[in-house]
Design an enzyme around this catalytic site. Structure first.
Site, PDB file in Angstrom:
ATOM      1  CB  SER A  65      -0.870   0.001   1.264  1.00 36.10           C
ATOM      2  OG  SER A  65      -1.484   1.255   1.460  1.00 36.10           O
ATOM      3  CE1 TYR A  87      -4.130  -2.213   5.202  1.00 33.72           C
ATOM      4  CE2 TYR A  87      -3.418   0.038   4.817  1.00 33.72           C
ATOM      5  CZ  TYR A  87      -3.847  -1.187   4.336  1.00 33.72           C
ATOM      6  OH  TYR A  87      -3.982  -1.380   2.972  1.00 33.72           O
TER       7      TYR A  87
HETATM    8  N1  LIG Z   1      -8.634  -0.426  -1.269  1.00 33.70           N
HETATM    9  C1  LIG Z   1      -7.558   0.320  -1.024  1.00 33.70           C
HETATM   10  O1  LIG Z   1      -7.614   1.561  -0.935  1.00 33.70           O
HETATM   11  C2  LIG Z   1      -6.225  -0.333  -0.898  1.00 33.70           C
HETATM   12  C3  LIG Z   1      -6.079  -1.671  -0.638  1.00 33.70           C
HETATM   13  N2  LIG Z   1      -4.820  -2.200  -0.488  1.00 33.70           N
HETATM   14  C4  LIG Z   1      -4.646  -3.629  -0.220  1.00 33.70           C
HETATM   15  O2  LIG Z   1      -5.264  -4.374  -1.248  1.00 33.70           O
HETATM   16  C5  LIG Z   1      -5.577  -5.676  -0.770  1.00 33.70           C
HETATM   17  C6  LIG Z   1      -6.989  -6.026  -1.189  1.00 33.70           C
HETATM   18  O3  LIG Z   1      -7.868  -5.150  -0.534  1.00 33.70           O
HETATM   19  P1  LIG Z   1      -9.205  -4.582  -1.193  1.00 33.70           P
HETATM   20  O4  LIG Z   1      -9.480  -5.228  -2.477  1.00 33.70           O
HETATM   21  O5  LIG Z   1      -9.115  -3.121  -1.128  1.00 33.70           O
HETATM   22  O6  LIG Z   1     -10.250  -4.993  -0.059  1.00 33.70           O
HETATM   23  P2  LIG Z   1     -11.495  -5.987  -0.020  1.00 33.70           P
HETATM   24  O7  LIG Z   1     -12.004  -5.891   1.376  1.00 33.70           O
HETATM   25  O8  LIG Z   1     -12.426  -5.713  -1.137  1.00 33.70           O
HETATM   26  O9  LIG Z   1     -10.824  -7.402  -0.279  1.00 33.70           O
HETATM   27  C7  LIG Z   1     -10.109  -8.090   0.710  1.00 33.70           C
HETATM   28  C8  LIG Z   1      -9.997  -9.533   0.275  1.00 33.70           C
HETATM   29  O10 LIG Z   1      -9.205 -10.240   1.245  1.00 33.70           O
HETATM   30  C9  LIG Z   1      -9.905 -11.433   1.578  1.00 33.70           C
HETATM   31  N3  LIG Z   1      -9.581 -11.887   2.926  1.00 33.70           N
HETATM   32  C10 LIG Z   1      -9.711 -11.179   4.084  1.00 33.70           C
HETATM   33  N4  LIG Z   1      -9.378 -11.953   5.108  1.00 33.70           N
HETATM   34  C11 LIG Z   1      -9.038 -13.167   4.601  1.00 33.70           C
HETATM   35  C12 LIG Z   1      -8.624 -14.390   5.182  1.00 33.70           C
HETATM   36  N5  LIG Z   1      -8.450 -14.511   6.503  1.00 33.70           N
HETATM   37  N6  LIG Z   1      -8.358 -15.445   4.375  1.00 33.70           N
HETATM   38  C13 LIG Z   1      -8.530 -15.323   3.037  1.00 33.70           C
HETATM   39  N7  LIG Z   1      -8.916 -14.194   2.429  1.00 33.70           N
HETATM   40  C14 LIG Z   1      -9.173 -13.131   3.219  1.00 33.70           C
HETATM   41  C15 LIG Z   1     -11.370 -11.086   1.443  1.00 33.70           C
HETATM   42  O11 LIG Z   1     -12.129 -12.259   1.188  1.00 33.70           O
HETATM   43  P3  LIG Z   1     -13.080 -13.007   2.237  1.00 33.70           P
HETATM   44  O12 LIG Z   1     -13.680 -11.966   3.128  1.00 33.70           O
HETATM   45  O13 LIG Z   1     -14.060 -13.709   1.356  1.00 33.70           O
HETATM   46  O14 LIG Z   1     -12.174 -13.955   2.943  1.00 33.70           O
HETATM   47  C16 LIG Z   1     -11.332 -10.229   0.195  1.00 33.70           C
HETATM   48  O15 LIG Z   1     -11.394 -11.031  -0.952  1.00 33.70           O
HETATM   49  C17 LIG Z   1      -5.344  -5.639   0.728  1.00 33.70           C
HETATM   50  O16 LIG Z   1      -4.107  -6.259   1.019  1.00 33.70           O
HETATM   51  C18 LIG Z   1      -5.288  -4.149   1.033  1.00 33.70           C
HETATM   52  O17 LIG Z   1      -4.532  -3.855   2.187  1.00 33.70           O
HETATM   53  C19 LIG Z   1      -3.700  -1.441  -0.624  1.00 33.70           C
HETATM   54  C20 LIG Z   1      -3.805  -0.119  -0.887  1.00 33.70           C
HETATM   55  C21 LIG Z   1      -5.060   0.533  -1.077  1.00 33.70           C
HETATM   56  C1  LIG Z   2      -6.349   1.257   2.405  1.00 31.09           C
HETATM   57  C2  LIG Z   2      -5.003   1.663   1.928  1.00 31.09           C
HETATM   58  O1  LIG Z   2      -4.098   0.903   1.881  1.00 31.09           O
HETATM   59  C3  LIG Z   2      -4.773   3.050   1.547  1.00 31.09           C
HETATM   60  N1  LIG Z   2      -4.105   3.101   0.328  1.00 31.09           N
HETATM   61  C4  LIG Z   2      -3.864   3.667   2.579  1.00 31.09           C
HETATM   62  O2  LIG Z   2      -2.929   4.321   2.149  1.00 31.09           O
HETATM   63  O3  LIG Z   2      -4.085   3.479   3.773  1.00 31.09           O
END
Ligand SMILES: NC(=O)C1=CN([C@@H]2O[C@H](COP(=O)(O)OP(=O)(O)OC[C@H]3O[C@@H](n4cnc5c(N)ncnc54)[C@H](OP(=O)(O)O)[C@@H]3O)[C@@H](O)[C@H]2O)C=CC1
Ligand SMILES: CC(=O)[C@H](N)C(=O)O
Length: 272
Positions: free
Chosen positions: A141, A154
């Protein structure tokens, strides 16, 4: 020769960035092992790929924080012909002052965002090396580049993912396996509802879509970029961590970090 076609393991494929990465890899002909806890979401993804005539998406309902999860993923990937890509995307956040957080939930954040990434890299990367090449895409991130008061654990987990990925990238030079740390700023997904339930947040004009973020991530991994930061604004933000003194950086992050994510001043819960 670097072999980058073949099965892609994608964790957190049931929503957001992971679902889009799975969709796009499948659309371009790569079979996907799609992992998450919400089986129905994975089944839908699989059915959509089937209906569109894309490469198969194989659902695997799994909590990646459970004991032995990484070996289950490795074994299933081997049954499907062996992995060529590992996308460590599953992750979440917890908003709020550290002392007000549930210690068990904060520990689980470390388990999901850090420990599962280590376990999966340890289980899968040897197979990538053995096949002569592959891609590891670890979703970090923009939060990795500075302390993040108000969501301290986080940011720390994402700094961990960035550091691990850069070290692994160097250690794997010459094996044909590349490692990419994806470092996006805000992306419109469910993460903000999951990590900060009930905290009002406004969607930001500069938020990336999950589609755009996934396309950028796949291209960066394909090129073997080690640190991949989508958008010029995010690149400039990451640069601040290089030029500002640490004291100024953490103060700035405390003052505006959560607003930059679309939360109001009250959500900060920390003194600026
Ligand atoms: N959105 C944003 O602004 C940003 C996101 N990120 C990162 O991107 C990644 C994806 O996040 P994002 O798409 O935004 O969020 P979502 O909440 O949409 O997706 C998160 C995913 O992780 C899965 N997950 C959570 N816990 C578990 C577990 N214990 N085992 C298996 N799968 C799990 C969830 O599936 P399920 O609940 O079905 O298990 C889901 O598919 C993360 O690592 C996040 O930190 C980084 C920067 C910015
Ligand atoms: C949810 C995220 O990772 C976001 N990009 C952040 O900077 O905290």
């Amino acid at each position: 020769m670097i072999m980058t076609s073949g099965l892609a393991i994608v964790t957190g494929a049931s929503s957001g960035i992971g679902a889009e990465i799975a969709r796009q890899l499948s659309a371009r002909g790569q079979p996907v092992l799609a992992i998450g806890r919400r089986a129905h979401r994975l089944e839908e993804l699989s059915a959509q790929a089937g209906a569109a005539g894309h490469a198969p998406i194989h659902p695997l309902e799994l909590d990646v924080t459970t004991e032995g999860a990484a070996l289950r993923v490795r074994d299933r990937a081997r049954e499907l012909g062996g992995a060529a890509w590992l996308v460590n995307n599953a992750g979440t956040t917890r908003l709020g002052p550290f002392l007000e957080g549930d210690p068990a939930a904060l520990a689980m954040l470390v388990r999901l965002n850090c420990e599962s990434v280590v376990a999966l890299c340890a289980a899968i990367v040897p197979d990538l090396v053995a096949r002569g090449g592959g891609r590891v895409l670890n979703v970090a991130s923009l939060a990795a580049f500075q302390p993040t008061p108000g969501h301290a654990v986080y940011g720390a987990t994402k700094a961990f993912v960035l550091s691990l990925s850069e070290s692994l990238a160097v250690e794997l030079e010459g094996t044909g396996v590349t490692v990419t740390a994806l470092c996006p700023g805000p992306v419109t997904t469910e993460i903000f509802d999951v990590g900060a339930p009930g905290v009002p947040r406004r969607k930001l004009p500069f938020e990336l879509t999950a589609e755009g973020c996934a396309a950028y991530a796949i291209a960066a991994a394909e090129r073997g970029n080690v640190v991949a930061i989508p958008t010029a604004l995010s690149k400039a933000t990451a640069q601040l961590s290089r030029i500002l003194p640490r004291a100024a950086l953490r103060r700035l992050s405390a003052r505006i970090g959560l607003s930059v994510l679309g939360y109001g001043a009250r959500a900060r819960g920390v003194r600026g």
